[in-house]
Design a protein around this motif. Sequence first.
Motif, PDB file in Angstrom:
ATOM      1  N   GLU A   1       2.299  -1.943   7.098  1.00 22.12           N
ATOM      2  CA  GLU A   1       2.906  -0.764   6.479  1.00 22.12           C
ATOM      3  C   GLU A   1       3.004  -0.925   4.967  1.00 22.12           C
ATOM      4  N   CYS A   2       3.272  -2.148   4.515  1.00 16.76           N
ATOM      5  CA  CYS A   2       3.332  -2.411   3.078  1.00 16.76           C
ATOM      6  C   CYS A   2       1.966  -2.167   2.434  1.00 16.76           C
ATOM      7  N   TYR A   3       0.913  -2.620   3.099  1.00 15.54           N
ATOM      8  CA  TYR A   3      -0.441  -2.384   2.577  1.00 15.54           C
ATOM      9  C   TYR A   3      -0.724  -0.888   2.475  1.00 15.54           C
ATOM     10  N   LEU A   4      -0.370  -0.144   3.501  1.00 14.49           N
ATOM     11  CA  LEU A   4      -0.648   1.293   3.500  1.00 14.49           C
ATOM     12  C   LEU A   4       0.112   2.005   2.389  1.00 14.49           C
ATOM     13  N   ARG A   5       1.338   1.557   2.112  1.00 13.93           N
ATOM     14  CA  ARG A   5       2.087   2.144   0.993  1.00 13.93           C
ATOM     15  C   ARG A   5       1.378   1.878  -0.324  1.00 13.93           C
ATOM     16  N   LYS A   6       0.903   0.665  -0.500  1.00 12.52           N
ATOM     17  CA  LYS A   6       0.190   0.319  -1.735  1.00 12.52           C
ATOM     18  C   LYS A   6      -1.094   1.129  -1.857  1.00 12.52           C
ATOM     19  N   LEU A   7      -1.769   1.323  -0.735  1.00 15.25           N
ATOM     20  CA  LEU A   7      -2.997   2.106  -0.734  1.00 15.25           C
ATOM     21  C   LEU A   7      -2.709   3.558  -1.109  1.00 15.25           C
ATOM     22  N   HIS A   8      -1.616   4.088  -0.568  1.00 14.31           N
ATOM     23  CA  HIS A   8      -1.240   5.482  -0.831  1.00 14.31           C
ATOM     24  C   HIS A   8      -0.924   5.716  -2.302  1.00 14.31           C
ATOM     25  N   HIS A   9      -0.307   4.730  -2.938  1.00 11.09           N
ATOM     26  CA  HIS A   9       0.091   4.872  -4.338  1.00 11.09           C
ATOM     27  C   HIS A   9      -0.905   4.212  -5.291  1.00 11.09           C
TER      28      HIS A   9
ATOM     29  N   GLU B   1     -11.217  -1.116 -16.115  1.00  9.97           N
ATOM     30  CA  GLU B   1     -10.483  -2.369 -16.266  1.00  9.97           C
ATOM     31  C   GLU B   1     -11.305  -3.573 -15.824  1.00  9.97           C
ATOM     32  N   GLY B   2     -12.488  -3.328 -15.273  1.00  7.74           N
ATOM     33  CA  GLY B   2     -13.389  -4.412 -14.921  1.00  7.74           C
ATOM     34  C   GLY B   2     -13.193  -5.002 -13.537  1.00  7.74           C
ATOM     35  N   LYS B   3     -12.315  -4.406 -12.744  1.00  8.19           N
ATOM     36  CA  LYS B   3     -12.094  -4.875 -11.376  1.00  8.19           C
ATOM     37  C   LYS B   3     -12.819  -3.962 -10.403  1.00  8.19           C
ATOM     38  N   SER B   4     -13.237  -4.526  -9.281  1.00  8.86           N
ATOM     39  CA  SER B   4     -13.843  -3.710  -8.236  1.00  8.86           C
ATOM     40  C   SER B   4     -12.747  -3.168  -7.329  1.00  8.86           C
ATOM     41  N   ILE B   5     -13.052  -2.099  -6.620  1.00  3.03           N
ATOM     42  CA  ILE B   5     -12.074  -1.559  -5.671  1.00  3.03           C
ATOM     43  C   ILE B   5     -11.800  -2.573  -4.573  1.00  3.03           C
ATOM     44  N   ASP B   6     -12.793  -3.378  -4.216  1.00  5.69           N
ATOM     45  CA  ASP B   6     -12.585  -4.410  -3.200  1.00  5.69           C
ATOM     46  C   ASP B   6     -11.533  -5.423  -3.664  1.00  5.69           C
ATOM     47  N   SER B   7     -11.654  -5.890  -4.892  1.00  2.00           N
ATOM     48  CA  SER B   7     -10.703  -6.894  -5.390  1.00  2.00           C
ATOM     49  C   SER B   7      -9.299  -6.322  -5.493  1.00  2.00           C
ATOM     50  N   VAL B   8      -9.195  -5.060  -5.876  1.00  2.00           N
ATOM     51  CA  VAL B   8      -7.884  -4.418  -5.971  1.00  2.00           C
ATOM     52  C   VAL B   8      -7.227  -4.354  -4.592  1.00  2.00           C
ATOM     53  N   ARG B   9      -8.001  -4.010  -3.585  1.00  2.57           N
ATOM     54  CA  ARG B   9      -7.425  -3.840  -2.248  1.00  2.57           C
ATOM     55  C   ARG B   9      -7.183  -5.181  -1.552  1.00  2.57           C
ATOM     56  N   ILE B  10      -7.985  -6.180  -1.869  1.00  2.04           N
ATOM     57  CA  ILE B  10      -7.673  -7.527  -1.379  1.00  2.04           C
ATOM     58  C   ILE B  10      -6.312  -7.951  -1.932  1.00  2.04           C
ATOM     59  N   HIS B  11      -6.071  -7.622  -3.197  1.00  4.20           N
ATOM     60  CA  HIS B  11      -4.782  -7.974  -3.809  1.00  4.20           C
ATOM     61  C   HIS B  11      -3.636  -7.199  -3.170  1.00  4.20           C
ATOM     62  N   HIS B  12      -3.884  -5.969  -2.735  1.00  5.43           N
ATOM     63  CA  HIS B  12      -2.854  -5.225  -1.992  1.00  5.43           C
ATOM     64  C   HIS B  12      -2.427  -6.022  -0.755  1.00  5.43           C
ATOM     65  N   TRP B  13      -3.421  -6.546  -0.026  1.00  4.39           N
ATOM     66  CA  TRP B  13      -3.098  -7.331   1.176  1.00  4.39           C
ATOM     67  C   TRP B  13      -2.374  -8.618   0.809  1.00  4.39           C
ATOM     68  N   TYR B  14      -2.800  -9.254  -0.273  1.00  2.04           N
ATOM     69  CA  TYR B  14      -2.136 -10.486  -0.718  1.00  2.04           C
ATOM     70  C   TYR B  14      -0.662 -10.208  -1.008  1.00  2.04           C
ATOM     71  N   GLU B  15      -0.404  -9.134  -1.748  1.00  2.00           N
ATOM     72  CA  GLU B  15       0.977  -8.778  -2.077  1.00  2.00           C
ATOM     73  C   GLU B  15       1.764  -8.387  -0.834  1.00  2.00           C
ATOM     74  N   ALA B  16       1.132  -7.671   0.083  1.00  7.70           N
ATOM     75  CA  ALA B  16       1.826  -7.270   1.311  1.00  7.70           C
ATOM     76  C   ALA B  16       2.242  -8.502   2.117  1.00  7.70           C
ATOM     77  N   LEU B  17       1.355  -9.482   2.216  1.00  3.98           N
ATOM     78  CA  LEU B  17       1.673 -10.731   2.912  1.00  3.98           C
ATOM     79  C   LEU B  17       2.775 -11.490   2.176  1.00  3.98           C
ATOM     80  N   GLN B  18       2.664 -11.534   0.867  1.00  6.34           N
ATOM     81  CA  GLN B  18       3.631 -12.275   0.050  1.00  6.34           C
ATOM     82  C   GLN B  18       5.014 -11.637   0.087  1.00  6.34           C
ATOM     83  N   GLU B  19       5.075 -10.338  -0.105  1.00  6.58           N
ATOM     84  CA  GLU B  19       6.367  -9.648  -0.178  1.00  6.58           C
ATOM     85  C   GLU B  19       7.085  -9.644   1.168  1.00  6.58           C
TER      86      GLU B  19
END
Length: 248
Positions: free
Chosen positions: A54-62, A69-87
Amino acid sequence: MCNMMESRGVLSIIFDLDNTLVDTAGAGRFAIQKVYELLTSTPVLESHIRDICECYLRKLHHESFDPSEGKSIDSVRIHHWYEALQETQGTDPDPDLANSCYYTWKNTRLQALTLSPEVRSLLEELRKNYKLLLLTNGDTQTQWEKIEAVRCEGLFSVVVVGGDHPEQKPAHSIFTHCFKSAGVLPQDCIMVGDSLSTDIQGGVNAGVRATVWINSDCKSLPQGSVTPDYTIPSVLNLNDVLAELMLK
């Protein structure tokens, strides 16, 4: 001149992609379930798994993605999962787990996306009489991957992905690009989509002949929102709208 344009009738149909032609929401739910199953085979506490998803989906929604900025969408969304696991767990997770969560979610969602035989048949029939355009908002990579997965590009005279342009729906500029690319006038077109704020508002802003809202959940029209000219539960009901427009 006005009467001449009115007599032309509908020449072109502009379609949204997600949750209009394909069930992206359903594919997303299936993909999250696969990540849930993946996490049950890891040391992650089962009591945390739903919160992580659910945390990942919230991050995806927002999500706010800027390719400059030089980042790929893949790297951004991998980081969403990292933060969701961490938080959720309160500790730094294994980066490989975040990577696995993301690609399980992404690949499952793409595999689940499909143009149903009924929708494909509808589009094949419509293209015999109308110029079909696909206009979808979203990141360039993500949306083109969906279009490729669904194998629908050949059904349209013009395919426009918002991320390829300076502005996305409901901006007037991207509709103007569609009209010019297809060689049609706004009055020649109808806009079909599930989003009141982008598809319907964009169609109104651009001056299309009619807007058609796909309201699959039978939701009430929100107070203060733009009012579509037609509301149907599925794109498969579009012929009813076209028949009514022919009488006007």
